[in-house]
Design a protein around this motif. Structure first.
Motif, mmCIF file in Angstrom:
data_model
loop_
_atom_site.group_PDB
_atom_site.id
_atom_site.type_symbol
_atom_site.label_atom_id
_atom_site.label_comp_id
_atom_site.label_asym_id
_atom_site.label_seq_id
_atom_site.Cartn_x
_atom_site.Cartn_y
_atom_site.Cartn_z
ATOM 1 N N ARG A 1 29.804 1.775 -4.227
ATOM 2 C CA ARG A 1 30.201 1.098 -5.462
ATOM 3 C C ARG A 1 31.454 0.261 -5.227
ATOM 4 N NH1 ARG A 1 31.099 4.529 -10.532
ATOM 5 N NH2 ARG A 1 30.836 2.413 -11.370
ATOM 6 N N ILE A 2 31.540 -0.841 -5.965
ATOM 7 C CA ILE A 2 32.773 -1.620 -6.030
ATOM 8 C C ILE A 2 33.238 -1.529 -7.475
ATOM 9 C CG2 ILE A 2 33.877 -3.849 -5.663
ATOM 10 C CD1 ILE A 2 32.795 -2.443 -3.106
ATOM 11 N N ALA A 3 34.149 -0.608 -7.717
ATOM 12 C CA ALA A 3 34.568 -0.299 -9.081
ATOM 13 C C ALA A 3 35.866 0.486 -9.047
ATOM 14 C CB ALA A 3 33.491 0.505 -9.799
ATOM 15 N N LYS A 4 36.588 0.441 -10.163
ATOM 16 C CA LYS A 4 37.811 1.218 -10.317
ATOM 17 C C LYS A 4 37.541 2.345 -11.300
ATOM 18 C CE LYS A 4 42.766 0.791 -11.279
ATOM 19 N NZ LYS A 4 43.874 -0.142 -11.639
ATOM 20 N N VAL A 5 37.723 3.591 -10.856
ATOM 21 C CA VAL A 5 37.464 4.750 -11.712
ATOM 22 C C VAL A 5 38.646 5.709 -11.633
ATOM 23 C CG1 VAL A 5 34.951 4.580 -11.437
ATOM 24 C CG2 VAL A 5 36.268 5.992 -9.851
ATOM 25 N N ASP A 6 38.726 6.617 -12.615
ATOM 26 C CA ASP A 6 39.812 7.598 -12.639
ATOM 27 C C ASP A 6 39.573 8.740 -11.655
ATOM 28 O OD1 ASP A 6 41.173 6.213 -14.633
ATOM 29 O OD2 ASP A 6 40.064 7.233 -16.232
ATOM 30 N N PHE A 7 38.318 9.137 -11.524
ATOM 31 C CA PHE A 7 37.968 10.301 -10.710
ATOM 32 C C PHE A 7 36.746 9.926 -9.877
ATOM 33 C CE2 PHE A 7 37.788 15.258 -11.134
ATOM 34 C CZ PHE A 7 37.786 15.368 -9.750
ATOM 35 N N PRO B 1 37.581 -3.573 -6.547
ATOM 36 C CA PRO B 1 37.360 -4.976 -6.178
ATOM 37 C C PRO B 1 38.523 -5.562 -5.372
ATOM 38 C CG PRO B 1 36.654 -4.607 -8.434
ATOM 39 C CD PRO B 1 37.330 -3.339 -7.987
ATOM 40 N N GLU B 2 39.748 -5.199 -5.736
ATOM 41 C CA GLU B 2 40.918 -5.707 -5.017
ATOM 42 C C GLU B 2 40.902 -5.265 -3.554
ATOM 43 O OE1 GLU B 2 45.834 -5.467 -5.174
ATOM 44 O OE2 GLU B 2 44.618 -4.175 -6.466
ATOM 45 N N HIS B 3 40.657 -3.998 -3.311
ATOM 46 C CA HIS B 3 40.628 -3.497 -1.933
ATOM 47 C C HIS B 3 39.412 -4.005 -1.170
ATOM 48 C CE1 HIS B 3 43.547 0.136 -2.633
ATOM 49 N NE2 HIS B 3 44.158 -1.036 -2.600
ATOM 50 N N PHE B 4 38.288 -4.173 -1.864
ATOM 51 C CA PHE B 4 37.097 -4.714 -1.203
ATOM 52 C C PHE B 4 37.364 -6.129 -0.698
ATOM 53 C CE2 PHE B 4 32.624 -6.497 -1.546
ATOM 54 C CZ PHE B 4 32.145 -5.838 -0.424
ATOM 55 N N ALA B 5 38.026 -6.933 -1.516
ATOM 56 C CA ALA B 5 38.375 -8.284 -1.087
ATOM 57 C C ALA B 5 39.310 -8.253 0.129
ATOM 58 C CB ALA B 5 39.018 -9.050 -2.243
ATOM 59 N N GLN B 6 40.268 -7.333 0.108
ATOM 60 C CA GLN B 6 41.175 -7.209 1.256
ATOM 61 C C GLN B 6 40.416 -6.780 2.509
ATOM 62 O OE1 GLN B 6 44.393 -4.554 0.185
ATOM 63 N NE2 GLN B 6 44.999 -5.789 -1.586
ATOM 64 N N TYR C 1 23.807 0.594 -7.601
ATOM 65 C CA TYR C 1 24.615 0.523 -8.823
ATOM 66 C C TYR C 1 24.705 -0.918 -9.320
ATOM 67 C CZ TYR C 1 26.368 5.324 -8.208
ATOM 68 O OH TYR C 1 26.490 6.698 -8.092
ATOM 69 N N ALA C 2 24.800 -1.082 -10.649
ATOM 70 C CA ALA C 2 24.893 -2.415 -11.241
ATOM 71 C C ALA C 2 26.150 -3.151 -10.789
ATOM 72 C CB ALA C 2 24.855 -2.319 -12.769
ATOM 73 N N ASP C 3 27.222 -2.416 -10.471
ATOM 74 C CA ASP C 3 28.451 -3.100 -10.047
ATOM 75 C C ASP C 3 28.278 -3.810 -8.707
ATOM 76 O OD1 ASP C 3 29.213 -1.150 -7.892
ATOM 77 O OD2 ASP C 3 29.566 0.198 -9.574
ATOM 78 N N ASN C 4 27.219 -3.504 -7.956
ATOM 79 C CA ASN C 4 26.943 -4.248 -6.728
ATOM 80 C C ASN C 4 26.689 -5.723 -7.035
ATOM 81 O OD1 ASN C 4 25.034 -1.744 -4.807
ATOM 82 N ND2 ASN C 4 27.119 -1.724 -5.586
ATOM 83 N N LEU C 5 26.058 -5.982 -8.187
ATOM 84 C CA LEU C 5 25.810 -7.365 -8.604
ATOM 85 C C LEU C 5 27.059 -8.001 -9.188
ATOM 86 C CD1 LEU C 5 23.944 -9.778 -9.291
ATOM 87 C CD2 LEU C 5 23.437 -8.623 -11.462
ATOM 88 N N TYR C 6 27.741 -7.302 -10.072
ATOM 89 C CA TYR C 6 28.823 -7.917 -10.828
ATOM 90 C C TYR C 6 30.163 -7.924 -10.095
ATOM 91 C CZ TYR C 6 25.421 -7.752 -14.537
ATOM 92 O OH TYR C 6 24.278 -7.935 -15.269
ATOM 93 N N HIS C 7 30.395 -6.987 -9.194
ATOM 94 C CA HIS C 7 31.665 -6.930 -8.479
ATOM 95 C C HIS C 7 31.523 -7.237 -6.986
ATOM 96 C CE1 HIS C 7 33.052 -3.924 -11.822
ATOM 97 N NE2 HIS C 7 33.050 -5.171 -12.229
#
Length: 340
Positions: A27-33, A42-47, A86-92
């Motif tokens: 996943r490319i997403a920011k979550v609490d847990f 997304p920020e770290h994926f870009a890096q 996961y859907a975030d693969n498309l959006y993020h």
């Protein structure tokens, strides 16, 4: 003699220039847990992709397979893959991959496509790992046997407890903690059929008095989103079974149907051949691997933490799991992987 052969193999591999770390994301997403470390922000994926453009030679999985066949893997080659769908693969993930021009293969669990439910492990997390109070004892019927857990003091789960547990791996959780309880139930469910898993989840939902609501950000792709995701040559779609089972725990017929049906579903939806596969949880037997060889794939990926090289089995390709590292930490890890 085997020790000597293994030693020679490791030395040859270590000093071979023809090898490639295959990276495994989910996943490319920011979550609490994130108990299973599935998410990279997304920020770290870009890096991380910035690091790949500077210090590596990103190629597609198809290009790697062809190079492997030809005996000519490019120096410092790296392959990017994702599991589950996961859907975030498309959006993020896709926009960031496109911005760097880096190809990726996304292995999709087809039985969840377009459904209203989360993946079963995410639903279990939502039911057991939220800051809520639970009954002190859980009793479940699994494979005709009654399994019981004493939740004990972990039945009262505060935000402070939640934040504390978020720093630990589930398999290293302290006995008596809510995270340990979650892991024990997950471990019992992992090898079951999807029908059994969802029956148990329904029982847990009733036991916990939880609402029937999912986390929208955790959802799998819809058919339309999957078509959009695989609409250009940058992203290849691969098969990841229908229901994400531990394949080796099931009969040959079940394994064949899981592998073949996911391939057929994707080919009918996307209208192009699906030539790559990955084993859910990396779980497989010799029988599973032979099925992958004979069902029309060019390669299959495992979760063994190692670099792929010229002597790797194309139907048991190793991959490195990528965590939510910033660019500097990822660069150091990448350097280690090139010498693995």
């Amino acid at each position: 003699m085997n020790f000597f052969k293994n030693a020679v193999y490791k030395i040859q591999k270590r000093f071979s220039a023809q090898k490639a770390p295959i990276l495994m994301y989910h996943r490319i997403a920011k979550v609490d847990f994130d108990p299973w470390c599935l998410c990279v922000t997304p920020e770290h994926f870009a890096q991380q992709l910035e690091v790949l453009t500077k210090y590596a030679h990103p190629i597609s999985l198809k290009q790697f397979v062809q190079a492997h066949r030809d005996g000519n893997i490019p120096e410092r080659a790296v392959v990017v893959t994702f599991d589950d769908g996961y859907a975030d693969n498309l959006y993020h993930a896709k926009p960031i991959l496109e911005s760097y021009g880096i190809p990726a293969t996304i292995f999709v669990t087809t039985g969840y496509i377009g459904g209203e439910r989360e993946f079963w492990w995410d639903e279990l997390e939502r039911l057991l790992l939220q800051p809520t109070n639970l009954p002190e004892k859980l009793s479940l019927s699994i494979d005709g046997k009654i399994h019981q857990w004493d939740v004990g003091q972990a039945s009262n789960y505060s935000q402070k407890d939640y934040l504390r547990d978020s720093k630990f791996d589930p398999w290293k959780a302290k006995p008596g903690s809510r995270l340990f309880f979650f892991y024990c139930v997950w471990d019992k469910m992992r090898s079951l059929s999807d029908n059994e898993q969802f029956r148990i989840l329904k029982d847990i939902q009733s036991w916990s008095n939880s609402e029937q609501s999912s986390f929208p950000s955790y959802r799998p792709l819809s058919p339309e989103e999957l078509i959009d995701l695989g609409a250009n040559n940058l992203i290849e779609i691969g098969a990841h079974t229908v229901t994400h089972p531990c394949l080796s725990e099931h009969s040959e017929t079940v394994q064949k149907n899981e592998i073949q049906d996911s391939k057929v579903f994707l080919e009918n939806l996307l209208n192009y051949p699906i030539t790559s596969f990955s084993y859910p949880f990396g779980n497989r037997s010799a029988q599973t691997v032979e099925l992958a060889r004979t069902l029309g794939f060019d390669c299959a990926c495992s979760t063994v933490q190692d670099s792929a090289w010229q002597q790797s089995d194309r139907f048991q390709l190793p991959r490195f799991a990528v965590k939510n590292w910033n660019g500097d930490k990822f660069a150091k890890q990448l350097s280690r992987w090139f010498y693995a």
